[in-house]
Every structure is written in C-alpha cells, then in structure tokens.
Design an enzyme around this catalytic site. Structure first.
Site, PDB file in Angstrom:
ATOM      1  N   VAL A   1       0.433  -0.985  -0.304  1.00  0.00           N
ATOM      2  CA  VAL A   1       0.147   0.272  -0.222  1.00  0.00           C
ATOM      3  C   VAL A   1       1.000   1.543  -0.134  1.00  0.00           C
ATOM      4  CG1 VAL A   1      -0.526  -0.035   2.976  1.00  0.00           C
ATOM      5  CG2 VAL A   1      -2.406   1.474   1.219  1.00  0.00           C
ATOM      6  N   TYR A   2       2.313   1.278  -0.236  1.00  0.00           N
ATOM      7  CA  TYR A   2       3.268   2.250  -0.447  1.00  0.00           C
ATOM      8  C   TYR A   2       3.018   2.797  -0.834  1.00  0.00           C
ATOM      9  CZ  TYR A   2       4.624   0.691   5.209  1.00  0.00           C
ATOM     10  OH  TYR A   2       4.439   0.642   6.492  1.00  0.00           O
ATOM     11  N   SER A   3       2.762   4.601  -1.003  1.00  0.00           N
ATOM     12  CA  SER A   3       2.550   5.019  -2.611  1.00  0.00           C
ATOM     13  C   SER A   3       1.880   4.189  -3.629  1.00  0.00           C
ATOM     14  CB  SER A   3       4.040   5.195  -2.317  1.00  0.00           C
ATOM     15  OG  SER A   3       4.724   6.244  -2.080  1.00  0.00           O
TER      16      SER A   3
ATOM     17  N   GLY B   1       1.729   1.410  -4.561  1.00  0.00           N
ATOM     18  CA  GLY B   1       3.207   0.154  -4.827  1.00  0.00           C
ATOM     19  C   GLY B   1       4.507   0.812  -5.142  1.00  0.00           C
TER      20      GLY B   1
END
Length: 348
Positions: A61-63, A65
């Site tokens: 979920v960070y940025s 992917g």
C-alpha cells in the site's frame, strides 16, 4: 552492526532495518513521509548495505506500490544480501475483494508484490492489520501453503492485539502450520504500550519485534520542544490521523531529559531515542526511515554508542506510564517501570 535472531526462525536480521515507506511519494500521506527519487533510493539503500543493514521493509500500500517497485529496483543487484519484508491486506483500489486475507486476495496480493519487487520470493510476509472477516484457520492454512510453495519464506504479523496473535499461533500449532516469527509494532520512548501484553507474548512465543515509527511519528526528531511546539504546517499534522495521541506535558518532559543527555553524550535526540530501543527486550530490528542521505547517515550512528545504566534509568523513568488494567502491578503499587523490569528479567 549487531544482528539479532528474528524470533526462533534462525534468521539473523540487522538491529537497524530500513523502512521504505519514504520511497515513492504518492498520495497525501506517503508524499508527507518522503519523496525520494529512484536515484536517491539507490544511494540510500547502498549506504544501508555498506553499514551492514540486511533488513528492508515495505508494503504493497505504500505509495500505491511504488515503494515496492523502487525497493526491488535498488536491491536487484544485491538480492542475496537482503532480507525483504513486505506487508499486505490494506485496501489500495476499489475492487470489492481486494482487501483482507481471503485466500483469493492473499494469493493475488503476494503475486503482485513479487512482480513489483522483481523477486521470486518474499523473505518475510507480514499481515498489515487484523482481518476479522476471514477465519484464522483459513488464513493460517493459506500462509502455510505460500511458505510450502517457496514464494514466502517466513511469516509475520503487524499491529495485532495479543489475543489475535496468540489465537493465530495456537491454530498454527494445532494443525502443524507455519507460525509467525515476527510482529511489526509501534514502540518508542513516547509509546510504550507494546510492553504490557505484546512484549511478554513475543517472549513466550519466540516472536521477534520489528519496530516501526521509533521516533514517535516525528515527535522525537529534536525539531520540537516546549519552547518550539509543532507548527501547524508541519508534515506531522498530515499523518497524525494515524498517530497515537501523546499528552504535550509528557512529551516535553521526555524531550527535556533527551536534551540534557544530548549535551552530556554529544549525540542528537533521534540517535538517543533509537539507541534506547536497541536495548529493549524482544526487539529484533528497529526500522529507520529517511527522507534523504543526510538523515539516514545520522540515524545510522544510533548503533555506534552505549548509554550507561544511569542514562538508561533516566529515560526509563521519565517515559514510564502507569499500565492499564489488568497489566498494572496492583499487588505492590509500583509503576510501569517495575512491571517492565519484571518482564525484562525473563530475558536475561
């Protein structure tokens, strides 16, 4: 660099790990965390490898992917040196089943992370949060299948409560499935709730703690104190919706002691706060994120000194809080540090 075992996995991880949440810069939250380019990411990860860091943490979920993509690109020439941990479960798109731990989504999420990371296997797959809609029996069976397939080597959880983690371990034990070897947790000088239930549980179950946000969501960076409160335009306000509340007086009392110790030791406040964590029971790795190389180099220095017993006692005492029921030691009226001393003695 010191290396600790990750639970009872036999896998040794660097006491400092690199948190790749600062890579990518997409969206309001993650752009506030950091906006490093691929070139900058490559340099920072090179610095980490040179310093002995072998544990790298990210999440799907960070940025959207992008963090996984950038981390995979930076590590592609160093794959055998790196232990890559990623997390899954938080919704990142509007497809109805793309969330949680249904067998269908978990298998899909792992395949997508493998592609973004440009690797054939994930060293440590961690569950980003608890999913109350999927049976834990199904979840642990699916995780076991992923390990058996070779696509995942070890499994861990993140942000689970004690009963959630223990129930999962018990089910895995009952059926002979893979057990969790890591638990990624929030723990800092201004956030010691981990100690009441999860620390003794991790000890009992041989689970290694991987610490996120060790600087208390930016409150322990040394930029703020009682004379210089957090300004309204600070990035902290953009991410504070996910940060546990901290009473200002409690924060400033801890910062006052850190400032005194900083003068005494010639170490900055973040280095002191990180170093304190490196000495805590059950902690396998402390994740340091960095917006740039300068910040990373400063954080890496946190491993290069030792606080003496008196200095540690100062930090333990000023940050101690009275534990909630049923964890407070009501039989002798002592405060939380006595409780932690009792727990800590089990590890000595």
């Amino acid at each position: 660099m010191k290396y600790n075992f990750l639970g009872d996995s036999g896998l040794r991880v660097s006491e400092l790990g690199f948190g790749a949440g600062t890579l990518g810069g997409k969206g309001q939250i993650f752009s506030a965390w950091g906006q490093a380019s691929q070139v900058e990411a490559n340099r920072m990860i090179g610095l980490c490898l040179d310093a002995g860091i072998n544990y790298f943490d990210t999440a799907d979920v960070y940025s959207d992917g992008e963090s996984e993509i950038m981390l995979g690109e930076a590590l592609k020439a160093h794959r055998q040196q790196a232990i890559i941990s990623t997390k899954v479960s938080i919704r990142s798109d509007d497809q109805i089943n793309h969330v949680g731990y249904s067998r269908s989504y978990l298998l899909h999420a792992v395949e997508q992370s493998l592609k973004r990371l440009k690797t054939d296997y994930i060293d440590v797959l961690q569950l980003h949060q608890f999913d109350g809609f999927t049976s834990i029996e199904q979840l642990m069976r699916t995780l076991n299948d992923l390990v058996s397939s070779g696509k995942v080597r070890y499994i861990g959880a993140s942000n689970f409560s004690g009963w959630q983690l223990m129930k999962a371990q018990s089910i895995a034990d009952r059926y002979g499935y893979e057990k969790f070897v890591s638990h990624q947790v929030y723990y800092s000088l201004i956030g010691r709730d981990y100690e009441w239930e999860l620390m003794p549980l991790n000890h009992d179950q041989h689970i290694g703690a991987v610490v996120w946000s060790p600087l208390g969501w930016g409150r322990l960076t040394g930029k703020f104190d009682r004379h210089h409160p957090i300004p309204q335009q600070s990035r902290l306000h953009e991410t504070a919706q996910f940060a546990p509340p901290v009473h200002e007086d409690y924060l400033y009392r801890i910062l006052d002691v850190l400032k005194e110790l900083s003068k005494e030791t010639q170490k900055n406040i973040p280095q002191l706060a990180l170093n304190w964590l490196l000495n805590r029971p059950t902690v396998s790795s402390v994740l340091i994120g960095a917006r740039n190389e300068k910040q990373l180099k400063e954080n890496l220095k946190s491993k290069d000194f030792h606080l003496d017993d008196a200095q540690l006692k100062q930090l333990n005492s000023i940050s101690a809080v009275y534990p909630p029921y049923p964890y407070y030691p009501y039989w002798n009226g002592q405060f939380s540090e006595r409780h932690v001393q009792l727990v800590s003695s089990q590890f000595e």
